[in-house]
Design a protein around this motif. Structure first.
Motif, short mmCIF file in Angstrom:
data_model
loop_
_atom_site.label_atom_id
_atom_site.label_comp_id
_atom_site.label_asym_id
_atom_site.label_seq_id
_atom_site.Cartn_x
_atom_site.Cartn_y
_atom_site.Cartn_z
N TYR A 3 0.84 -1.19 0.00
CA TYR A 3 0.00 0.00 0.00
C TYR A 3 0.89 1.25 0.00
O TYR A 3 2.09 1.18 0.28
N ALA A 4 0.29 2.39 -0.30
CA ALA A 4 1.01 3.67 -0.22
C ALA A 4 0.02 4.76 0.16
O ALA A 4 -1.16 4.71 -0.21
N ALA A 5 0.49 5.76 0.92
CA ALA A 5 -0.37 6.85 1.38
C ALA A 5 0.47 8.10 1.65
O ALA A 5 1.68 8.01 1.84
N GLY A 6 -0.21 9.25 1.66
CA GLY A 6 0.48 10.51 1.92
C GLY A 6 1.04 11.15 0.67
O GLY A 6 0.63 10.85 -0.44
N ASP A 7 2.02 12.02 0.85
CA ASP A 7 2.60 12.77 -0.27
C ASP A 7 3.16 11.88 -1.37
O ASP A 7 3.23 12.29 -2.54
N VAL A 8 3.57 10.67 -1.02
CA VAL A 8 4.21 9.79 -2.00
C VAL A 8 3.26 9.35 -3.10
O VAL A 8 3.68 8.89 -4.16
N ILE A 9 1.93 9.54 -2.90
CA ILE A 9 0.96 9.18 -3.95
C ILE A 9 0.44 10.43 -4.66
O ILE A 9 -0.42 10.34 -5.54
N GLY A 10 0.94 11.61 -4.30
CA GLY A 10 0.49 12.84 -4.94
C GLY A 10 -0.54 13.57 -4.09
O GLY A 10 -0.76 13.24 -2.93
N GLY A 11 -1.19 14.59 -4.70
CA GLY A 11 -2.09 15.48 -3.97
C GLY A 11 -3.18 14.77 -3.20
O GLY A 11 -3.48 13.61 -3.50
N PRO A 12 -3.76 15.45 -2.21
CA PRO A 12 -3.63 16.88 -1.89
C PRO A 12 -2.39 17.26 -1.07
O PRO A 12 -2.14 18.44 -0.83
N CYS A 13 -1.62 16.29 -0.59
CA CYS A 13 -0.35 16.59 0.11
C CYS A 13 -0.53 17.52 1.30
O CYS A 13 0.18 18.52 1.45
N LEU A 14 -1.47 17.19 2.16
CA LEU A 14 -1.68 17.92 3.41
C LEU A 14 -1.44 16.96 4.57
O LEU A 14 -1.71 15.76 4.46
N GLY A 15 -0.96 17.49 5.69
CA GLY A 15 -0.77 16.64 6.85
C GLY A 15 -2.06 15.96 7.26
O GLY A 15 -2.09 14.77 7.59
N SER A 16 -3.17 16.71 7.23
CA SER A 16 -4.47 16.18 7.65
C SER A 16 -4.94 15.05 6.75
O SER A 16 -5.42 14.01 7.24
N THR A 17 -4.81 15.24 5.45
CA THR A 17 -5.26 14.19 4.53
C THR A 17 -4.34 12.99 4.55
O THR A 17 -4.78 11.84 4.41
N SER A 18 -3.05 13.22 4.76
CA SER A 18 -2.10 12.11 4.84
C SER A 18 -2.42 11.20 6.03
O SER A 18 -2.34 9.97 5.94
N MET A 19 -2.78 11.82 7.16
CA MET A 19 -3.14 11.03 8.33
C MET A 19 -4.30 10.08 8.03
O MET A 19 -4.27 8.89 8.38
N GLU A 20 -5.33 10.61 7.38
CA GLU A 20 -6.51 9.79 7.09
C GLU A 20 -6.20 8.73 6.03
O GLU A 20 -6.68 7.60 6.11
N GLN A 21 -5.40 9.08 5.04
CA GLN A 21 -5.00 8.09 4.04
C GLN A 21 -4.25 6.93 4.69
O GLN A 21 -4.50 5.76 4.38
#
Length: 466
Positions: free
Chosen positions: A308-326
């Motif tokens: 699996y992959a999550a956070g900035d490494v998969i592209g936008g939105p590249c926010l700390g908040s969205t990375s946490m949920e991903q």
């Protein structure tokens, strides 16, 4: 001596996505490992990204007494600010956040090892030190890649430690420059440019686009540029750099239109790239997309189902908040738990001075989609709280359907925007109409009452048309 490790879940990277993925896996009773190439956990978010930049912002606002300028014109304190003062605050915040990460890992029995993760095959991973000596051999049932991103540093830009900088090296400045050029009108460039302008520095921000932060609702973007101009920042649009050099301890930029600019310091903030270089990801069968990110499906699985992959490494939105949920959602699926798709709407916070936050559609998007909509506005100068704290810069903008009155988008610029946006987010989550805000009583005086003022403003426009 190489140590063989076997785990249920192995997470590569300890930033926001990695932390939440690991904690979620541990809550399911999974034997969980985090591998990070840095000696301390937290990722770029903690050491060079979100936490340092927002801490720097607060330190500048406090130490310059920026929020008191509505009551006094005295700016003599600006000359007294030293970078050591800012760094003292910065390092204290980082230390507290780092200790929190350690406590959470310990509490959840998550092992953290230091080293560079390198895939040998889809099912086998090596961890090596900086001299490429093998430290560990890891086998896991599932892998989650959360290695984040780095500033984009083209080879023809002569980066150094004190004159030509990216957003990471900027934090290592020893003295405050008298002038700075910022290349890039995105979130990072706009935030740092506004911080330095608040310090009284001569700041010019340059971008190839016509406006700062083009993803914003256009009206909010105009308010931002006006507010930044008022604190001395200059914006030059429709300009692209051709060459960047350092001459006589100053940064010089020649643009494609033949013009030149120079300053004591240059911040290069033209994009970020996925941090995948050392993963040897080709050994897994995963191919990066044309932008260099790891492709995933809606469940954050790569083409290799157990990776699996999550956070900035998969592209936008590249926010700390969205990375946490991903990270959390990726971990839930990897652990075989019930999960859901990533939310279709979420708030975006931009920590310029003044700050901005939005949720839902922009007015430009509604026009393109052909919605029959109306707009309600509340300006900060109409809100008593603004007079009390000495800042009248800002507005609430509420977009709603002209017939059903359902809220379609909320955009706020001004003090506490990133806090009060969540009231609108929750209302939208329950498909609220604007009369919800009209019929409620808000504490007075607060910024939050801007919702009621904006809702009344919009509703009165509808009444006049009936």
């Amino acid at each position: 001596m190489v140590e063989d490790l076997t785990y249920d879940i192995c997470i590569i990277g300890s930033g926001p996505a990695g932390q939440k993925a690991a904690i979620q896996a541990a809550k399911f009773g999974k034997k969980t490992l985090i591998v990070d190439k840095e000696p301390e956990p937290g990722g770029q978010c903690l050491y060079t990204g979100t936490i340092p930049s927002k801490s720097l912002r607060e330190a500048i606002i406090d130490l310059t007494r920026f929020n008191e300028r509505g009551f006094t014109s005295d700016e003599s304190s600006l000359t007294e600010i030293k970078f050591q003062d800012l760094n003292k605050r910065l390092f204290k915040v980082i230390e507290e956040e780092r200790n929190l990460v350690y406590r959470q890992l310990k509490k959840n029995n998550i092992r953290l090892i230091n080293g560079i993760a390198r895939f040998e095959s889809p099912n086998k991973m090596m961890v090596v030190d900086k001299d490429y000596r093998i430290l560990y051999q890891v086998k896991a049932e599932k892998y989650i890649i959360t290695t984040g991103s780095n500033p984009r540093n083209p080879s023809d830009v002569p980066f150094d430690s004190d004159c030509i900088l990216d957003s990471t090296s900027l934090l290592g400045l020893k003295t405050i420059p008298k002038s700075i050029l910022v290349l890039g009108g995105g979130i990072i460039g706009s935030e740092y440019a506004s911080f330095f302008a608040a310090l009284g520095i001569d700041v010019t921000i340059i971008d190839k686009r016509e406006h700062l932060l083009p993803m914003l609702d256009s009206e909010i973007g105009i308010h931002l540029q006006t507010a930044l101009t008022d604190i001395g920042l200059r914006f030059l649009g429709n300009k692209e750099p051709q060459t960047i050099t350092r001459e006589n301890d100053r940064a010089h930029v020649t643009f494609k239109d033949g013009t030149t600019l120079s300053a004591d310091t240059l911040l290069y903030a033209l994009g970020r790239v996925a941090n995948v270089k050392q993963l040897h990801i080709e050994n897994t069968g995963i191919t990066l997309n044309d932008k260099g990110y790891i492709p995933v499906n809606a469940l954050f699985q790569t083409v290799v189902p157990h990776i699996y992959a999550a956070g900035d490494v998969i592209g936008g939105p590249c926010l700390g908040s969205t990375s946490m949920e991903q990270g959390r959602l990726a971990s839930r699926h990897a652990c075989g738990a019930q999960t859901h798709h990533f939310p279709s709407f979420y708030p975006i916070g931009i920590y310029t001075i003044p700050e901005i936050s939005s949720c839902g559609y922009t007015e430009d998007e509604l026009k393109a989609l052909g919605f029959h909509y109306e707009v309600g506005r509340a300006y900060y100068y109409e809100i008593a709280r603004s007079h009390i704290v000495g800042s009248n810069v800002g507005m609430f903008k509420m977009l709603f359907h002209a017939e059903t009155l359902e809220i379609l988008g909320i955009h706020i610029i001004g003090r506490s925007a990133t806090e009060v946006i969540h009231i609108g987010q929750v209302a939208m989550g329950f498909n609220a109409k604007i009369n919800y805000f009209i019929d409620q009583i808000f504490n007075y005086p607060t910024y939050a009452e801007g919702y009621r003022v904006a809702a009344l403003n919009g509703f009165n426009k509808i009444k006049k048309k009936i």
